[in-house]
Each structure stands twice: as structure tokens, then as C-alpha cells.
Scaffold this motif. Structure first.
Motif, mmCIF file in Angstrom:
data_model
loop_
_atom_site.group_PDB
_atom_site.id
_atom_site.type_symbol
_atom_site.label_atom_id
_atom_site.label_comp_id
_atom_site.label_asym_id
_atom_site.label_seq_id
_atom_site.Cartn_x
_atom_site.Cartn_y
_atom_site.Cartn_z
ATOM 1 N N ALA A 102 -0.382 25.262 -24.156
ATOM 2 C CA ALA A 102 0.794 25.545 -22.929
ATOM 3 C C ALA A 102 1.202 27.295 -23.397
ATOM 4 C CB ALA A 102 1.688 25.501 -23.071
ATOM 5 N N PRO A 135 3.533 27.203 -18.450
ATOM 6 C CA PRO A 135 4.354 26.844 -17.691
ATOM 7 C C PRO A 135 4.662 27.952 -17.314
ATOM 8 C CG PRO A 135 4.982 26.473 -20.671
ATOM 9 C CD PRO A 135 3.252 26.531 -20.221
ATOM 10 N N SER A 138 2.685 28.213 -13.942
ATOM 11 C CA SER A 138 3.408 26.810 -13.096
ATOM 12 C C SER A 138 4.716 27.731 -12.308
ATOM 13 C CB SER A 138 2.983 25.678 -13.404
ATOM 14 O OG SER A 138 2.190 25.540 -14.293
ATOM 15 N N VAL A 139 5.229 28.678 -12.904
ATOM 16 C CA VAL A 139 6.518 28.690 -12.619
ATOM 17 C C VAL A 139 6.464 30.186 -11.573
ATOM 18 C CG1 VAL A 139 8.758 29.243 -12.459
ATOM 19 C CG2 VAL A 139 7.677 27.681 -14.332
ATOM 20 N N TYR A 161 12.174 24.215 -10.695
ATOM 21 C CA TYR A 161 10.196 23.898 -11.126
ATOM 22 C C TYR A 161 10.524 23.891 -12.304
ATOM 23 C CZ TYR A 161 5.870 23.149 -11.396
ATOM 24 O OH TYR A 161 4.872 22.622 -11.366
ATOM 25 N N GLY A 162 11.137 25.731 -13.142
ATOM 26 C CA GLY A 162 11.452 25.578 -14.377
ATOM 27 C C GLY A 162 12.105 24.210 -15.562
ATOM 28 N N GLN A 165 9.327 22.180 -15.748
ATOM 29 C CA GLN A 165 8.738 22.240 -17.266
ATOM 30 C C GLN A 165 9.462 22.457 -18.479
ATOM 31 O OE1 GLN A 165 5.192 23.179 -17.017
ATOM 32 N NE2 GLN A 165 5.189 22.650 -14.839
ATOM 33 N N ASN A 168 8.557 19.067 -19.487
ATOM 34 C CA ASN A 168 7.418 18.385 -19.510
ATOM 35 C C ASN A 168 7.463 19.087 -20.780
ATOM 36 O OD1 ASN A 168 6.608 16.963 -17.511
ATOM 37 N ND2 ASN A 168 6.113 19.123 -16.596
ATOM 38 N N LEU A 169 7.673 20.151 -22.082
ATOM 39 C CA LEU A 169 7.788 20.930 -22.833
ATOM 40 C C LEU A 169 8.554 19.591 -24.143
ATOM 41 C CD1 LEU A 169 7.721 24.483 -22.159
ATOM 42 C CD2 LEU A 169 5.949 23.239 -22.932
ATOM 43 N N THR A 249 10.263 28.654 -23.444
ATOM 44 C CA THR A 249 11.327 28.586 -22.820
ATOM 45 C C THR A 249 11.684 29.846 -22.232
ATOM 46 O OG1 THR A 249 12.347 26.578 -22.957
ATOM 47 C CG2 THR A 249 13.927 28.167 -22.184
ATOM 48 N N MET A 252 8.791 32.067 -20.145
ATOM 49 C CA MET A 252 9.014 30.872 -18.668
ATOM 50 C C MET A 252 10.482 32.322 -17.872
ATOM 51 S SD MET A 252 8.921 27.387 -18.666
ATOM 52 C CE MET A 252 9.812 26.645 -19.242
#
Length: 273
Positions: A102, A135, A138-139, A161-162, A165, A168-169, A249, A252
Motif C-alpha cells: 500500500a 489508499p 484511492s482517496v 472514504y478515508g 481505507q 481496511n488497513l 494514515t 492520506m
């Protein structure tokens, strides 16, 4: 039969095929050791340096010591502690591989994204996000999809959406925490059971013999030692995983703020025209 590794969708299958091929290559070599005369083997052993012999004896001695302690702690119960270690390490390795895949060069990605957005090539920016793993991309893609909405709607969508993600992490981390808690608990349980067995042996002997008490206490405490060691090993991996999640994080959040600034500049420029 030709095997194309690039067509295997699962990397576990690739590893399995590699191990299978290595076994097939090494098996004939290992099988040839039967044809070596015993005298030659003894001469080779006698010619080995004493330092190497001492190292091999120490490694074998350490392995035997661990095996002996494992059996003394009741192999049936100790196997449960070992299973907790194996399963915990499996989840740790899976998370580390996922998080490593990722990670991207965020600065370079955001610079390329800024160049495309500043030129007005929104579709090119979307394509860049789709073709980039992780991620962060994706964000950013989620924000570009809603670029024609209001800034508050874009910010709300990116924030939501963050959160997805981040979830998911952190997937699988709850199982790692479970095994970290289970390992010492199983060790303490084994200690309590061992103490009960020791007191039962004392009762059956009908005499408070120091040898019987010491033997029972030693066996009872071995499970606790192994349980704590397993918990410490998994805790080290878990803290490393948390540090990777925290780093992703932060990346992101910084990327989302930078993206919002880019979109804000585009909207201001379009309003002026």
C-alpha cells in the motif's frame, strides 16, 4: 507443461510453486548422499575445524534444550501456545505484506497529480489514481470523481472514504491482539493446571518432598514462560504494524488536504472565467 508465474493471481500460489520446484531440484541431490562412503563422511567430519564443530554442537544443544522444555511443559498444552504463535505470525506477515504494497512515493504521486489537475486534465488525473495502488490514490480518486460538487460535499466524501481505507488497513489487527492476549493467558492456565497436578502428586506421595514440589513447580512455570515469550514476539510485530498504519494514515490526511487545495484553486479559476 509450461507454468507462467505472471498469470498467477495469488502470490501464495507462486510461493507454493517455487517451494515445490525447489524440492524437486534438491531431492535428487539429497538422494545422492546414500552413495557416499561412510569412511569419506567420517574423514570430512574429522577434518572440520574445531570452531565449526563447537558452533554446530551449541546449535544442536540449544535446539534440544528448547525441545526438552517444550515436552516438560506438557506437549499437548504447549502445542496450543505454539499454535497461537503460528497463527499470530501468519496474521502479522499478511498485514505487513499488505501495508508494504500500500505504500507509494506520495510526494512524487501528488506532484504528478498536481501537474495534471493544473492543466485541466481531470480524466488523466483520474487515470493516474486508478493505475496507482494504495489508499492515498484511492482517496484522491474519490475526490476527483466528485469534483463538480460543492467543496463541502467533496470534503465529506473524501473524509468518509478515508475512514473506509483506514478500516481496511486495520483489518486483521483484532486477531493479532487476540493472540497476544491468549498466549500469556494460556500460559497462566497451564501453570494453574500444573500446580494442581503437582499438589495431587504430593497428596499421592503422602509426604511433602522438596524434590516432588520443585519438579511440579518447574513444569507448571514453563508454560507461563513460553506464553509470555509468544506474547512479546507478537507484540513487537503488532507495534511495527501500527507504526505502518499510522504513517499511511498521515499520508492520506496530508494528500486529502493537498487535493482539496488543488480542487479549490480550479473552482476559483472557473468562477473567475
Amino acid at each position: 507443461m509450461h507454468i507462467h508465474f505472471n498469470k498467477c493471481s495469488n502470490w501464495w500460489l507462486k510461493c507454493g510453486l517455487f517451494v515445490f520446484l525447489m524440492i524437486g531440484v534438491l531431492t535428487p541431490v539429497i538422494g545422492q548422499t546414500d552413495s557416499i562412503p561412510a569412511d569419506s563422511i567420517m574423514e570430512a567430519i574429522n577434518e572440520m575445524p574445531e570452531e565449526l564443530m563447537d558452533e554446530e554442537e551449541e546449535s544442536v544443544g540449544f535446539y534440544k534444550a528448547i525441545k526438552t522444555k517444550f515436552i516438560e511443559g506438557k506437549a499437548g498444552f504447549m502445542s496450543i501456545v505454539a499454535l497461537a504463535l503460528v497463527l499470530g505470525l501468519a496474521f502479522c506477515i499478511e498485514r505487513i505484506i499488505y501495508l508494504c504494497l500500500a505504500e507509494i512515493d506520495t510526494d512524487s504521486f501528488m506532484k504528478d497529480l498536481d501537474n495534471l489537475i493544473s492543466k485541466g486534465d481531470i480524466e488523466g488525473a483520474k487515470s493516474l489514481c486508478r493505475n496507482t495502488r494504495g489508499p492515498v490514490a484511492s482517496v484522491c480518486y474519490q475526490g476527483l470523481v466528485r469534483i463538480h460538487d460543492t467543496m463541502s460535499d467533496i470534503e465529506r466524501s473524501v473524509s468518509s472514504y478515508g475512514s473506509v481505507q483506514i478500516a481496511n488497513l486495520e483489518k486483521g489487527c483484532s486477531w493479532i491482539r487476540l493472540f497476544i492476549a491468549m498466549a500469556p493467558s494460556l500460559g497462566f492456565l497451564g501453570t494453574v493446571i500444573g500446580m494442581v497436578i503437582a499438589f495431587n502428586d504430593i497428596q499421592m506421595a503422602g509426604d511433602l518432598n522438596a524434590t516432588v514440589v520443585a519438579a511440579g513447580m518447574k513444569v507448571a512455570l514453563i508454560t507461563t514462560i513460553f506464553g509470555i515469550i509468544v506474547a512479546l514476539i507478537l507484540q513487537l510485530f503488532y507495534n511495527y504494524i501500527l507504526s505502518m498504519i499510522d504513517r499511511l494514515t498521515v499520508e492520506m490526511e496530508e494528500s486529502a488536504i493537498t487535493l482539496m487545495d488543488m480542487i479549490g484553486k480550479i473552482k476559483e479559476a472557473s468562477d473567475e472565467h
